[in-house]
Enzyme design. Structure first.
Site, mmCIF file in Angstrom:
data_model
loop_
_atom_site.group_PDB
_atom_site.id
_atom_site.type_symbol
_atom_site.label_atom_id
_atom_site.label_comp_id
_atom_site.label_asym_id
_atom_site.label_seq_id
_atom_site.Cartn_x
_atom_site.Cartn_y
_atom_site.Cartn_z
ATOM 1 N N TRP A 36 -5.375 1.929 10.121
ATOM 2 C CA TRP A 36 -5.616 1.812 8.685
ATOM 3 C C TRP A 36 -5.432 0.372 8.205
ATOM 4 C CZ3 TRP A 36 -8.397 3.786 5.180
ATOM 5 C CH2 TRP A 36 -8.178 3.490 3.839
ATOM 6 N N GLU A 74 -11.964 6.009 4.740
ATOM 7 C CA GLU A 74 -11.354 6.851 5.784
ATOM 8 C C GLU A 74 -12.346 7.061 6.918
ATOM 9 O OE1 GLU A 74 -8.277 7.637 6.126
ATOM 10 O OE2 GLU A 74 -7.423 7.527 4.115
ATOM 11 N N TYR A 107 0.836 -1.198 0.000
ATOM 12 C CA TYR A 107 0.000 0.000 0.000
ATOM 13 C C TYR A 107 0.877 1.257 0.000
ATOM 14 C CZ TYR A 107 -3.296 3.512 1.680
ATOM 15 O OH TYR A 107 -4.045 4.651 1.826
#
Length: 184
Positions: A46, A38, A16
């Site tokens: 995350w 988000e 990522y």
């Protein structure tokens, strides 16, 4: 290979960071997905969202704005029963509501969400952050983006969440000095 300190050893996090985080992201659907994810991330790490992203995409019809905007009570119940996503009713309902706001915004003006989000991109920094501690959690631009989205009716778009979006969608480049991505 040197990376930003938040990456750690997780292969998915490395991929990522190396391939997505901080690269300019455009398009109403892509930015709607980023807003939704988000929002789901708020209060969580995350990596939790990233690992569940394929399931989120399936559950939310690849974040097709029109499809999600049509979700009703049966869909909320289906999503609340899906252990592959974050089963937070407020976040699920906010994602559906945000799809409706996005649909109203982009139906008459395709690209409107993209232009709105990117209108808050700050000018490039004169110097790269040296450490993670040099990276702010919130900026004036993120606060203003949050205000603009809330004024339109978006939910789960607080300033900290919007700064995370700005980082991940490439509106700001927060790769620290020494990171291999900082050299590009």
């Amino acid at each position: 290979m040197a990376r930003c300190g938040w990456v750690g050893d997780d292969p998915e996090y490395r991929r990522y960071h190396d391939e997505e985080w901080g690269r300019p992201l455009h398009g109403d659907r892509a930015l709607f997905e980023k807003l939704a994810l988000e929002g789901f991330q708020a209060g969580l790490s995350w990596i939790t969202i990233l690992r569940r992203r394929p399931t989120f995409r399936a559950a939310f019809r690849q974040f097709d704005i029109d499809a999600v905007a049509e979700f009703g009570d049966d869909d909320v119940a289906r999503l609340m029963g899906d252990a592959g996503i974050i089963r937070n009713r407020a976040k699920v309902e906010a994602t559906i509501s945000n799809a409706r706001v996005t649909r109203a915004l982009v139906t008459a003006d395709p690209g409107a969400l993209d232009r709105l989000v990117w209108s808050f991109a700050p000018p490039p920094r004169s110097h790269r952050p040296a450490t993670l501690g040099d990276i702010p959690a919130v900026t004036p631009e993120a606060t203003e983006l949050s205000r603009a989205l809330k004024k339109l009716g978006y939910r789960f778009v607080g300033p900290t969440t919007m700064y995370a979006l700005m980082q991940s969608a490439g509106l700001v480049d927060d790769h620290v000095a020494g990171c291999h991505r900082a050299e590009r």
